[in-house]
Design a protein around this motif. Structure first.
Motif, PDB file in Angstrom:
ATOM      1  N   SER A   1      29.436  10.466  26.752  1.00 34.38           N
ATOM      2  CA  SER A   1      29.718   9.079  26.386  1.00 34.38           C
ATOM      3  C   SER A   1      28.501   8.190  26.606  1.00 34.38           C
ATOM      4  O   SER A   1      28.270   7.242  25.849  1.00 34.38           O
ATOM      5  CB  SER A   1      30.898   8.537  27.204  1.00 34.38           C
ATOM      6  OG  SER A   1      32.083   9.209  26.862  1.00 34.38           O
ATOM      7  N   LEU A   2      27.736   8.480  27.640  1.00 34.78           N
ATOM      8  CA  LEU A   2      26.548   7.673  27.941  1.00 34.78           C
ATOM      9  C   LEU A   2      25.340   8.050  27.088  1.00 34.78           C
ATOM     10  O   LEU A   2      24.320   7.368  27.126  1.00 34.78           O
ATOM     11  CB  LEU A   2      26.204   7.783  29.421  1.00 34.78           C
ATOM     12  CG  LEU A   2      27.209   7.112  30.368  1.00 34.78           C
ATOM     13  CD1 LEU A   2      26.928   7.497  31.814  1.00 34.78           C
ATOM     14  CD2 LEU A   2      27.169   5.601  30.196  1.00 34.78           C
ATOM     15  N   ALA A   3      25.459   9.118  26.312  1.00 35.06           N
ATOM     16  CA  ALA A   3      24.338   9.558  25.472  1.00 35.06           C
ATOM     17  C   ALA A   3      23.955   8.498  24.444  1.00 35.06           C
ATOM     18  O   ALA A   3      22.792   8.412  24.050  1.00 35.06           O
ATOM     19  CB  ALA A   3      24.687  10.866  24.770  1.00 35.06           C
ATOM     20  N   ALA A   4      24.914   7.679  24.029  1.00 33.13           N
ATOM     21  CA  ALA A   4      24.639   6.650  23.022  1.00 33.13           C
ATOM     22  C   ALA A   4      23.872   5.456  23.589  1.00 33.13           C
ATOM     23  O   ALA A   4      23.354   4.642  22.832  1.00 33.13           O
ATOM     24  CB  ALA A   4      25.957   6.173  22.406  1.00 33.13           C
TER      25      ALA A   4
ATOM     26  N   ALA B   1      34.206  -0.040  28.740  1.00 32.38           N
ATOM     27  CA  ALA B   1      33.984   0.719  27.501  1.00 32.38           C
ATOM     28  C   ALA B   1      34.130   2.218  27.762  1.00 32.38           C
ATOM     29  O   ALA B   1      34.684   2.952  26.933  1.00 32.38           O
ATOM     30  CB  ALA B   1      32.611   0.401  26.926  1.00 32.38           C
ATOM     31  N   LEU B   2      33.653   2.685  28.909  1.00 32.36           N
ATOM     32  CA  LEU B   2      33.817   4.104  29.259  1.00 32.36           C
ATOM     33  C   LEU B   2      35.299   4.430  29.401  1.00 32.36           C
ATOM     34  O   LEU B   2      35.758   5.473  28.949  1.00 32.36           O
ATOM     35  CB  LEU B   2      33.071   4.429  30.557  1.00 32.36           C
ATOM     36  CG  LEU B   2      31.551   4.420  30.463  1.00 32.36           C
ATOM     37  CD1 LEU B   2      30.931   4.478  31.851  1.00 32.36           C
ATOM     38  CD2 LEU B   2      31.060   5.568  29.594  1.00 32.36           C
TER      39      LEU B   2
ATOM     40  N   VAL C   1      28.742  -4.754  35.157  1.00 38.12           N
ATOM     41  CA  VAL C   1      28.138  -3.494  35.582  1.00 38.12           C
ATOM     42  C   VAL C   1      27.964  -2.599  34.369  1.00 38.12           C
ATOM     43  O   VAL C   1      28.868  -2.463  33.537  1.00 38.12           O
ATOM     44  CB  VAL C   1      29.004  -2.778  36.645  1.00 38.12           C
ATOM     45  CG1 VAL C   1      28.380  -1.456  37.054  1.00 38.12           C
ATOM     46  CG2 VAL C   1      29.204  -3.673  37.857  1.00 38.12           C
ATOM     47  N   GLU C   2      26.801  -1.994  34.276  1.00 35.43           N
ATOM     48  CA  GLU C   2      26.468  -1.118  33.158  1.00 35.43           C
ATOM     49  C   GLU C   2      25.926   0.204  33.699  1.00 35.43           C
ATOM     50  O   GLU C   2      25.197   0.227  34.686  1.00 35.43           O
ATOM     51  CB  GLU C   2      25.398  -1.818  32.313  1.00 35.43           C
ATOM     52  CG  GLU C   2      25.209  -1.288  30.945  1.00 35.43           C
ATOM     53  CD  GLU C   2      24.271  -2.193  30.170  1.00 35.43           C
ATOM     54  OE1 GLU C   2      24.742  -2.886  29.258  1.00 35.43           O
ATOM     55  OE2 GLU C   2      23.059  -2.212  30.480  1.00 35.43           O
ATOM     56  N   TYR C   3      26.307   1.278  33.037  1.00 39.77           N
ATOM     57  CA  TYR C   3      25.851   2.620  33.428  1.00 39.77           C
ATOM     58  C   TYR C   3      24.985   3.187  32.321  1.00 39.77           C
ATOM     59  O   TYR C   3      25.256   2.959  31.138  1.00 39.77           O
ATOM     60  CB  TYR C   3      27.050   3.539  33.682  1.00 39.77           C
ATOM     61  CG  TYR C   3      27.897   3.072  34.833  1.00 39.77           C
ATOM     62  CD1 TYR C   3      27.624   3.484  36.128  1.00 39.77           C
ATOM     63  CD2 TYR C   3      28.949   2.188  34.641  1.00 39.77           C
ATOM     64  CE1 TYR C   3      28.375   3.047  37.204  1.00 39.77           C
ATOM     65  CE2 TYR C   3      29.710   1.742  35.705  1.00 39.77           C
ATOM     66  CZ  TYR C   3      29.424   2.176  36.981  1.00 39.77           C
ATOM     67  OH  TYR C   3      30.172   1.728  38.040  1.00 39.77           O
ATOM     68  N   SER C   4      23.961   3.931  32.709  1.00 35.94           N
ATOM     69  CA  SER C   4      23.100   4.570  31.720  1.00 35.94           C
ATOM     70  C   SER C   4      22.568   5.875  32.285  1.00 35.94           C
ATOM     71  O   SER C   4      22.528   6.076  33.498  1.00 35.94           O
ATOM     72  CB  SER C   4      21.957   3.641  31.324  1.00 35.94           C
ATOM     73  OG  SER C   4      21.195   3.300  32.450  1.00 35.94           O
ATOM     74  N   LEU C   5      22.155   6.746  31.372  1.00 39.13           N
ATOM     75  CA  LEU C   5      21.576   8.012  31.783  1.00 39.13           C
ATOM     76  C   LEU C   5      20.172   7.791  32.326  1.00 39.13           C
ATOM     77  O   LEU C   5      19.412   6.984  31.781  1.00 39.13           O
ATOM     78  CB  LEU C   5      21.505   8.982  30.603  1.00 39.13           C
ATOM     79  CG  LEU C   5      22.832   9.478  30.049  1.00 39.13           C
ATOM     80  CD1 LEU C   5      22.596  10.322  28.794  1.00 39.13           C
ATOM     81  CD2 LEU C   5      23.595  10.288  31.090  1.00 39.13           C
ATOM     82  N   THR C   6      19.838   8.504  33.368  1.00 40.44           N
ATOM     83  CA  THR C   6      18.471   8.501  33.892  1.00 40.44           C
ATOM     84  C   THR C   6      17.661   9.519  33.083  1.00 40.44           C
ATOM     85  O   THR C   6      18.190  10.198  32.200  1.00 40.44           O
ATOM     86  CB  THR C   6      18.462   8.913  35.369  1.00 40.44           C
ATOM     87  OG1 THR C   6      18.977  10.247  35.461  1.00 40.44           O
ATOM     88  CG2 THR C   6      19.283   7.953  36.221  1.00 40.44           C
ATOM     89  N   GLU C   7      16.405   9.647  33.417  1.00 37.98           N
ATOM     90  CA  GLU C   7      15.568  10.666  32.773  1.00 37.98           C
ATOM     91  C   GLU C   7      16.157  12.064  33.017  1.00 37.98           C
ATOM     92  O   GLU C   7      16.187  12.904  32.118  1.00 37.98           O
ATOM     93  CB  GLU C   7      14.147  10.570  33.317  1.00 37.98           C
ATOM     94  CG  GLU C   7      13.153  11.405  32.557  1.00 37.98           C
ATOM     95  CD  GLU C   7      11.727  11.173  33.053  1.00 37.98           C
ATOM     96  OE1 GLU C   7      11.024  12.194  33.233  1.00 37.98           O
ATOM     97  OE2 GLU C   7      11.336  10.016  33.248  1.00 37.98           O
TER      98      GLU C   7
END
Length: 135
Positions: A46-49, A56-57, A94-100
């Motif tokens: 889901s966070l790939a976008a 939203a998650l 609050v927002e979540y995102s993928l790290t490297e």
């Protein structure tokens, strides 16, 4: 007689694709144990976008409870796959995102998704056959 190899501390050594590890330091066991849950993989995908808010998650994965979503996000953050950003709004956003590291794991997940889609029918058929045989 089955002989088990042990390290200098007496711990059993297991071999994975020619590499030897003890149970306590096996990277495969550690990573798969943490990423093996269905919610972890679905959240990573889901966070790939891109960066996504908690609500939203929750909408993207409607069958996950709020408590499980919170815990899974914390686990992924603890392992370094995602980051959490709090914006100073009222109420805080609050927002979540993928790290490297999380981005690098997506390649593995995409292969798993492709394989799952391709073989899901065969797996379901095998389960039906197994279950109907009364095994």
């Amino acid at each position: 007689m089955n002989r088990h190899v042990r390290d200098s501390r007496g711990e059993r050594v297991l071999t994975v694709m020619g590499l030897s590890f003890t149970a306590s330091d096996c990277p495969v066991r550690d990573v798969v144990d943490h990423m093996g849950g269905k919610w972890n993989v679905l959240l990573m995908l889901s966070l790939a976008a891109g960066p996504t808010r908690f609500s939203a998650l929750k909408r993207q994965i409607p069958d996950i409870s709020q408590r499980m979503l919170t815990q899974t996000l914390r686990d992924l953050q603890r392992d370094g796959y995602i980051s959490r950003t709090v914006y100073p709004t009222l109420p805080p956003s609050v927002e979540y995102s993928l790290t490297e590291l999380g981005q690098s794991f997506l390649g593995v997940l995409r292969v798993l998704v492709d394989w799952s889609v391709e073989h899901h029918g065969a797996i379901k058929d095998a389960r039906r056959r197994f279950d109907s045989d009364g095994a």
